[in-house]
Design a protein around this motif. Structure first.
Motif, PDB file in Angstrom:
ATOM      1  N   PRO A 149       0.814  -1.217   0.000  1.00 22.42           N
ATOM      2  CA  PRO A 149       0.000   0.000   0.000  1.00 22.42           C
ATOM      3  C   PRO A 149       0.853   1.275   0.000  1.00 22.42           C
ATOM      4  N   ALA A 150       1.977   1.244   0.722  1.00 27.53           N
ATOM      5  CA  ALA A 150       2.862   2.417   0.747  1.00 27.53           C
ATOM      6  C   ALA A 150       3.492   2.666  -0.616  1.00 27.53           C
ATOM      7  N   LEU A 151       3.745   1.601  -1.363  1.00 25.51           N
ATOM      8  CA  LEU A 151       4.282   1.761  -2.713  1.00 25.51           C
ATOM      9  C   LEU A 151       3.205   2.304  -3.643  1.00 25.51           C
ATOM     10  N   VAL A 152       1.994   1.815  -3.500  1.00 23.62           N
ATOM     11  CA  VAL A 152       0.890   2.288  -4.325  1.00 23.62           C
ATOM     12  C   VAL A 152       0.626   3.779  -4.103  1.00 23.62           C
ATOM     13  N   ASP A 153       0.629   4.215  -2.827  1.00 20.31           N
ATOM     14  CA  ASP A 153       0.277   5.614  -2.557  1.00 20.31           C
ATOM     15  C   ASP A 153       1.452   6.577  -2.681  1.00 20.31           C
ATOM     16  N   GLY A 154       2.634   6.061  -3.022  1.00 19.64           N
ATOM     17  CA  GLY A 154       3.775   6.935  -3.269  1.00 19.64           C
ATOM     18  C   GLY A 154       4.650   7.190  -2.064  1.00 19.64           C
ATOM     19  N   SER A 155       4.325   6.611  -0.915  1.00 22.82           N
ATOM     20  CA  SER A 155       5.176   6.770   0.267  1.00 22.82           C
ATOM     21  C   SER A 155       6.517   6.072   0.061  1.00 22.82           C
ATOM     22  N   LEU A 156       6.508   5.015  -0.751  1.00 31.45           N
ATOM     23  CA  LEU A 156       7.728   4.311  -1.142  1.00 31.45           C
ATOM     24  C   LEU A 156       7.906   4.426  -2.647  1.00 31.45           C
ATOM     25  N   ASP A 157       9.149   4.321  -3.082  1.00 32.65           N
ATOM     26  CA  ASP A 157       9.443   4.286  -4.517  1.00 32.65           C
ATOM     27  C   ASP A 157       9.708   2.860  -4.991  1.00 32.65           C
ATOM     28  N   LEU A 158      10.202   2.037  -4.087  1.00 33.07           N
ATOM     29  CA  LEU A 158      10.457   0.626  -4.358  1.00 33.07           C
ATOM     30  C   LEU A 158      10.180  -0.140  -3.063  1.00 33.07           C
ATOM     31  N   ASN A 159       9.950  -1.454  -3.178  1.00 33.77           N
ATOM     32  CA  ASN A 159      10.013  -2.284  -1.982  1.00 33.77           C
ATOM     33  C   ASN A 159      10.692  -3.596  -2.315  1.00 33.77           C
ATOM     34  N   SER A 160      11.195  -4.236  -1.286  1.00 36.24           N
ATOM     35  CA  SER A 160      11.969  -5.466  -1.478  1.00 36.24           C
ATOM     36  C   SER A 160      11.734  -6.363  -0.272  1.00 36.24           C
ATOM     37  N   PHE A 161      10.616  -7.111  -0.327  1.00 35.92           N
ATOM     38  CA  PHE A 161      10.278  -7.971   0.804  1.00 35.92           C
ATOM     39  C   PHE A 161       9.490  -9.211   0.404  1.00 35.92           C
ATOM     40  N   GLN A 162       8.971  -9.246  -0.821  1.00 38.00           N
ATOM     41  CA  GLN A 162       7.969 -10.233  -1.188  1.00 38.00           C
ATOM     42  C   GLN A 162       8.403 -11.084  -2.377  1.00 38.00           C
ATOM     43  N   HIS A 163       7.776 -12.267  -2.459  1.00 35.60           N
ATOM     44  CA  HIS A 163       8.021 -13.098  -3.630  1.00 35.60           C
ATOM     45  C   HIS A 163       6.939 -12.830  -4.678  1.00 35.60           C
ATOM     46  N   VAL A 164       7.111 -13.421  -5.839  1.00 35.06           N
ATOM     47  CA  VAL A 164       6.212 -13.188  -6.971  1.00 35.06           C
ATOM     48  C   VAL A 164       4.774 -13.550  -6.618  1.00 35.06           C
ATOM     49  N   ALA A 165       4.590 -14.664  -5.910  1.00 34.61           N
ATOM     50  CA  ALA A 165       3.240 -15.098  -5.563  1.00 34.61           C
ATOM     51  C   ALA A 165       2.525 -14.065  -4.704  1.00 34.61           C
ATOM     52  N   PHE A 166       3.223 -13.506  -3.733  1.00 38.83           N
ATOM     53  CA  PHE A 166       2.634 -12.505  -2.845  1.00 38.83           C
ATOM     54  C   PHE A 166       2.272 -11.254  -3.639  1.00 38.83           C
ATOM     55  N   LEU A 167       3.173 -10.833  -4.512  1.00 36.45           N
ATOM     56  CA  LEU A 167       2.933  -9.642  -5.334  1.00 36.45           C
ATOM     57  C   LEU A 167       1.728  -9.841  -6.246  1.00 36.45           C
ATOM     58  N   ASN A 168       1.663 -10.989  -6.907  1.00 30.43           N
ATOM     59  CA  ASN A 168       0.540 -11.268  -7.802  1.00 30.43           C
ATOM     60  C   ASN A 168      -0.782 -11.263  -7.049  1.00 30.43           C
ATOM     61  N   ASN A 169      -0.782 -11.844  -5.859  1.00 30.71           N
ATOM     62  CA  ASN A 169      -2.009 -11.907  -5.068  1.00 30.71           C
ATOM     63  C   ASN A 169      -2.438 -10.505  -4.609  1.00 30.71           C
ATOM     64  N   PHE A 170      -1.460  -9.678  -4.219  1.00 29.43           N
ATOM     65  CA  PHE A 170      -1.791  -8.306  -3.815  1.00 29.43           C
ATOM     66  C   PHE A 170      -2.422  -7.545  -4.974  1.00 29.43           C
ATOM     67  N   ASN A 171      -1.816  -7.644  -6.146  1.00 27.96           N
ATOM     68  CA  ASN A 171      -2.355  -6.950  -7.311  1.00 27.96           C
ATOM     69  C   ASN A 171      -3.790  -7.388  -7.610  1.00 27.96           C
ATOM     70  N   LYS A 172      -4.019  -8.684  -7.503  1.00 28.45           N
ATOM     71  CA  LYS A 172      -5.351  -9.239  -7.799  1.00 28.45           C
ATOM     72  C   LYS A 172      -6.387  -8.742  -6.803  1.00 28.45           C
ATOM     73  N   GLU A 173      -6.035  -8.750  -5.520  1.00 28.95           N
ATOM     74  CA  GLU A 173      -6.999  -8.393  -4.481  1.00 28.95           C
ATOM     75  C   GLU A 173      -7.221  -6.881  -4.368  1.00 28.95           C
ATOM     76  N   ASN A 174      -6.276  -6.093  -4.853  1.00 34.06           N
ATOM     77  CA  ASN A 174      -6.356  -4.650  -4.678  1.00 34.06           C
ATOM     78  C   ASN A 174      -6.436  -3.873  -5.982  1.00 34.06           C
ATOM     79  N   ASN A 175      -6.611  -4.594  -7.068  1.00 36.37           N
ATOM     80  CA  ASN A 175      -6.680  -3.961  -8.391  1.00 36.37           C
ATOM     81  C   ASN A 175      -5.496  -3.020  -8.601  1.00 36.37           C
TER      82      ASN A 175
END
Length: 271
Positions: free
Chosen positions: A73-99
């Motif tokens: 969420p911080a990356l989406v709203d611009g509070s972060l420019d990058l993040n480095s904590f998650q694997h591909v599966a987690f990222l894909n699921n976040f995108n799906k659930e949060n459009n």
């Protein structure tokens, strides 16, 4: 003589003008970025990366988060420019659930995912009636279920997705109870269950140990059974995926020196 003096003065003025232009250009190319991470080890690695890209006019501020729920969420709203904590599966699921449309721009590491216990010494000692804690998010929970399938505790359906849920369990080889908890709470709950699957950053930060020293099973010791969607990535907003500075940051991360730092954290370089 006057012509020579005039020519010399013009040369000096030209030289100063070029120097000023060079200074302005260098200033324009200097950019500050904030990257979000979820462990002290990753903070240390990113601070090293930041030191390496300073000569490129790039400044990296590393922000440490305590869990997995805030970084995207911080990356989406611009509070972060990058993040480095998650694997591909987690990222894909976040995108799906949060459009959302966050995208990976480079692989970082594969983090071991282990089974831990204060009550048994061998995963083969799990028996009917035991309780096993797993993360309650679909991606880490799915990896936990694949681990339990790999050690013969459950049997997943043949058509289970890459990130299965408990609904994808075909049968319980051992009649255990699966307790789903928030990932960052499982280490603290370890004394209350027979065994638990715990993300490595919480093992190191909360239990102050390592998978190699304490896990009774580590999935990356059997890498052929670990789905590639569990490779961790650097993520950015889609519109920034081709940013030149970010390509330099990825290059600085994917270096031999960083690989050695990753291996010190018991992880495996993924590029």
């Amino acid at each position: 003589m006057k012509k020579k003096i005039l020519a010399g003065a013009l040369a000096i003025i030209t030289s100063l003008s070029l120097a000023a232009c060079g200074s302005s250009s260098s200033s324009e190319e200097s950019h500050d970025y904030v990257v979000g991470v979820a462990s002290d080890q990753q903070k240390e690695i990113w601070e090293y990366v930041g030191d390496q890209v300073k000569k490129e006019g790039i400044t990296i501020d590393v922000k440490l988060f305590s869990g997995y729920t805030e970084e995207n969420p911080a990356l989406v709203d611009g509070s972060l420019d990058l993040n480095s904590f998650q694997h591909v599966a987690f990222l894909n699921n976040f995108n799906k659930e949060n459009n959302a449309d966050l995208v990976p721009i480079g692989y970082t590491l594969i983090s071991p995912f282990g089974l831990y216990s204060d009550k048994i010494k061998d995963y083969k000692d799990l028996k009917d009636g035991d309780t096993v804690a797993i993360p309650n998010d679909v991606t880490n929970g799915g990896r936990a279920l694949q681990l339990l399938d790999a050690i013969g505790v459950i049997k997943l359906k043949s058509d289970a997705p890459d990130s299965p849920t408990t609904k994808d369990i075909a049968s319980y080889v051992k009649k255990i109870t699966i307790k789903e908890l928030q990932a960052d709470q499982i280490a603290a709950a370890l004394p209350d269950v027979t065994a638990a699957t715990i993300n490595t950053n919480y093992v190191t930060d909360q239990l102050h140990t390592t998978p190699k020293d304490s896990a009774i099973y580590i999935d990356t010791d059997h890498i052929d059974k670990v789905n590639e969607i569990y490779r961790n990535v650097i993520a950015v907003r889609k519109e920034d995926k081709d940013k030149a500075d970010f390509k330099k940051i990825v290059k600085a991360y994917q270096s031999d020196a960083v690989a050695k730092l990753i291996e010190k954290t018991n992880d495996i370089p993924a590029w």
